[in-house]
Each structure stands twice: as C-alpha cells, then as structure tokens.
Design an enzyme around this catalytic site. Structure first.
Site, PDB file in Angstrom:
ATOM      1  N   GLY A  52       0.792  -1.129   0.245  1.00  0.00           N
ATOM      2  CA  GLY A  52       0.033  -0.011   0.011  1.00  0.00           C
ATOM      3  C   GLY A  52       0.855   1.153   0.101  1.00  0.00           C
ATOM      4  O   GLY A  52       1.808   1.537   0.805  1.00  0.00           O
ATOM      5  N   ALA A  53       0.639   2.119  -0.940  1.00  0.00           N
ATOM      6  CA  ALA A  53       1.379   3.330  -0.846  1.00  0.00           C
ATOM      7  C   ALA A  53       1.556   4.109   0.298  1.00  0.00           C
ATOM      8  O   ALA A  53       2.799   4.701   0.708  1.00  0.00           O
ATOM      9  CB  ALA A  53       0.999   4.477  -1.902  1.00  0.00           C
ATOM     10  N   GLY A 240      12.716   8.295 -11.074  1.00  0.00           N
ATOM     11  CA  GLY A 240      13.556   6.825 -11.097  1.00  0.00           C
ATOM     12  C   GLY A 240      14.822   7.001 -11.219  1.00  0.00           C
ATOM     13  O   GLY A 240      15.466   7.763 -10.603  1.00  0.00           O
ATOM     14  N   GLY A 243      16.793  10.658 -11.591  1.00  0.00           N
ATOM     15  CA  GLY A 243      16.953  11.412 -10.535  1.00  0.00           C
ATOM     16  C   GLY A 243      15.463  12.206  -9.890  1.00  0.00           C
ATOM     17  O   GLY A 243      14.571  11.484 -10.012  1.00  0.00           O
ATOM     18  N   ALA A 244      15.826  13.462  -9.454  1.00  0.00           N
ATOM     19  CA  ALA A 244      14.653  14.167  -9.027  1.00  0.00           C
ATOM     20  C   ALA A 244      14.697  15.578  -9.464  1.00  0.00           C
ATOM     21  O   ALA A 244      15.675  16.028  -9.460  1.00  0.00           O
ATOM     22  CB  ALA A 244      14.032  14.002  -7.688  1.00  0.00           C
ATOM     23  N   GLY A 268       7.253  -0.014  -5.267  1.00  0.00           N
ATOM     24  CA  GLY A 268       7.231   0.953  -4.036  1.00  0.00           C
ATOM     25  C   GLY A 268       8.577   1.815  -4.020  1.00  0.00           C
ATOM     26  O   GLY A 268       8.666   2.560  -3.053  1.00  0.00           O
ATOM     27  N   ALA A 269       9.301   2.220  -5.197  1.00  0.00           N
ATOM     28  CA  ALA A 269      10.599   2.796  -5.245  1.00  0.00           C
ATOM     29  C   ALA A 269      10.088   4.557  -4.872  1.00  0.00           C
ATOM     30  O   ALA A 269      10.727   5.179  -4.250  1.00  0.00           O
ATOM     31  CB  ALA A 269      11.185   2.707  -6.686  1.00  0.00           C
ATOM     32  N   ASP A 271       7.391   5.333  -3.310  1.00  0.00           N
ATOM     33  CA  ASP A 271       6.892   5.459  -1.906  1.00  0.00           C
ATOM     34  C   ASP A 271       8.256   5.660  -0.999  1.00  0.00           C
ATOM     35  O   ASP A 271       8.288   6.134   0.108  1.00  0.00           O
ATOM     36  CB  ASP A 271       6.209   4.148  -1.449  1.00  0.00           C
ATOM     37  CG  ASP A 271       4.914   3.977  -2.276  1.00  0.00           C
ATOM     38  OD1 ASP A 271       4.440   4.739  -2.903  1.00  0.00           O
ATOM     39  OD2 ASP A 271       4.641   2.971  -2.297  1.00  0.00           O
TER      40      ASP A 271
END
Length: 313
Positions: A52-53, A240, A243-244, A268-269, A271
């Site tokens: 679950g997120a 992913g 990066g961000a 879940g990465a 999360d």
C-alpha cells in the site's frame, strides 16, 4: 494556494510526528521473465507481502530515521492483525479502522525481471477505498508536525470527503501537508482539473514524471515541475533512474542525481523516495538535500522485492 507557503512551513526542523493517511493493502508480487504467455502458464516467483502506497511511505520514513510515524488506514477483518503487526514491527504506529464488510485491498504486482524490472499493477482497493470522514478525528493531529496524504484517497468519494476534513484540520493547526498523486492511470479517470481542485491548499506535491506531465499537459518534466510550482509551494518530481527535480515559485531549483542501483523490483520505489524525503524534511534538511535522501532510498528499494524496507537493515 490557500494554505501557508513552503517558505514559512517548510524550513527548519519540525518537532513532532509524521501522520500518513492512506492505503494499506496486501501485495501479491509475481516476478516473471519476458512477456506473459496468454492463454497458458507463465512461470513466476510469487510472494505475498504487506504493501500500500501510504503504508510503504510510513515504513520508509521510519526506516530513514523519523522517530514518530503514524498511519491512518482502513483494512478488512481478514488481515487486520497481520497488517498491524507488520506496521508496528517497522516502527510505525498504526491507527487501523477495521471494515466490517470489505476485505483488505489486494494488489497483484507483475514484475518483468527482464530489462529494468518494471511492474504492472492489478488493483482491488477493497476496504482502503472506504476510508471516510467518520474515520477522521482532529485529535489524530495531536503532536503531529506533518500530514502526508496518499493520492489513492482521491479516487473514491469517501476518500475525497476525508481529504477535505483532514486538510481543514491541518490548516487550523498550521500543520504542513504533502501529497503523492499515486497513479497516472487513476488520475486520468478522475480528471486533472478535478484532482488539482481537490488538492488546493497543500504545501508539497510529490508526483512521478508521468503524473507531473499528465497534470500539466506538458511533455517535459522540468517544464511540468515549474508549472505545478506556481500552484503548489514546493513540487518534487520523481524520475526514477533520472533522479528528481525540485521546483519552487515557477522554476526548477535543483536537479538531483539518482543513486546507482541494480533493479530487482521497482515496486514501492516512489514510496521509498517520499518516505525518506519527508523524514529528511522533518529533521531540518532543505528540499534539495531531502530529495537526495529520497533518491538514495529509491535506489535501495529497487534492489529488493516488495515495497517496504528490510527490517533491521
């Protein structure tokens, strides 16, 4: 933006708990190699795991050093005790509403072990979609410094009503609120304009690259992040392996590199990124620094099966 800006809520250490409101489900992870064989068998390694997120974010925040993490979620009687034990063992204080009729939500995660270990979800949200305003109490915010909402709340009428009362309670107490949109597929069904209207007043938005582009109609994630940050004080776009991006006041302020990883299961990465990011923000990190922590957690997450951190690691 109707809530307090990031400039006044987001800087400095936050003394108090992180409260996550969102989905707690059972994940059935099936790892297979290559295309599914239609009409016959496909060999797979299958495991049943807590997920679950919302719950994953809470577990990663606790794993990343947040000393007091709580979660409000709705589960079925069929597995309530198991989920409570799993959350507690991960350092999270569960506030579980046990649904008298609906089972706990279940997600089948199909993970192709070829290429980048990408996953496809088959989702039966079950009891998690029935979380409603009756499950909320302003006292849930006692000693809470930050409220995080899972975007899956937005995809049911009871969940949307809960979001409204939770946001009102948070504003009344001056508690910052973050939101992860959760699912590009469900966002498309709900409608972008409707989602953005429901999210009015949040302080931090943490979309994936696909979600950011969908929410703005722009193909470039940097442009999308910048546009979203004209409406939300702080936007952090998770990309992913790329990066961000961190955007404020209509401009991208930070390009954060991804941490190296060998993917096994990408479930879940995002999360993991969110949980570590929030833990870092609560400890006083600036947005770019917190995003770097998120990238490190995301890299660790993809190197193991399932959406939660390994306990004791």
């Amino acid at each position: 933006m109707t809530g307090p800006g990031w400039e006044t809520t987001g800087q400095g250490r936050h003394d108090g708990a992180l409260l996550v409101v969102g989905d707690i489900v059972t994940d059935v992870v099936a790892r297979h190699r290559g295309p599914l064989a239609s009409g016959t068998d496909t060999a797979a390694a299958i495991r049943t795991m807590p997920g679950g997120a919302g719950a994953n974010v809470a577990c990663w925040a606790a794993h990343w050093g947040c000393p007091d993490v709580r979660i409000l979620g709705r589960v079925g009687a069929d597995s309530a005790a198991w989920h409570e034990r799993e959350l507690t063992a991960s350092g999270v204080r569960p506030h579980l509403v046990v649904d008298p009729t609906a089972p706990t939500g279940t997600v089948i995660c199909l993970v192709d072990t070829d290429a980048a270990a990408e996953r496809t979800f088959l989702t039966d949200s079950g009891a998690s979609l029935r979380l409603d305003p009756g499950d909320w109490s302003p006292s849930l915010l006692d000693n809470v410094a930050w409220l995080h909402l899972s975007g899956y709340l937005f995809f049911s009428e009871p969940g949307r009503a809960l979001v409204a009362v939770a946001l009102e309670s948070a504003r009344a107490r001056g508690v910052p609120v973050s939101l992860d949109p959760a699912s590009a597929g469900f966002l498309t069904v709900l409608g972008v304009d409707r989602f953005l209207a429901l999210a009015e007043g949040i302080d931090v938005l943490l979309p994936s690259r696909d979600e950011a582009c969908l929410l703005t109609g722009l193909p470039d994630p940097g442009d999308a992040a910048a546009k979203l940050s004209r409406h939300v004080p702080l936007v952090v776009v998770k990309q992913g392996g790329a990066g961000a991006l961190v955007a404020e006041s209509g401009a991208v302020r930070d390009h954060v590199r991804a941490a190296p990883a060998t993917p096994v299961d990408t479930t879940g990465a995002g999360d993991a990124f969110t949980g570590a990011f929030l833990a870092a923000v609560l400890s006083g990190s600036r947005p770019g620094e917190a995003a770097a922590e998120g990238c490190r957690a995301g890299a660790r997450a993809v190197e193991r099966v399932g959406g939660r951190p390994e306990r004791g690691a």
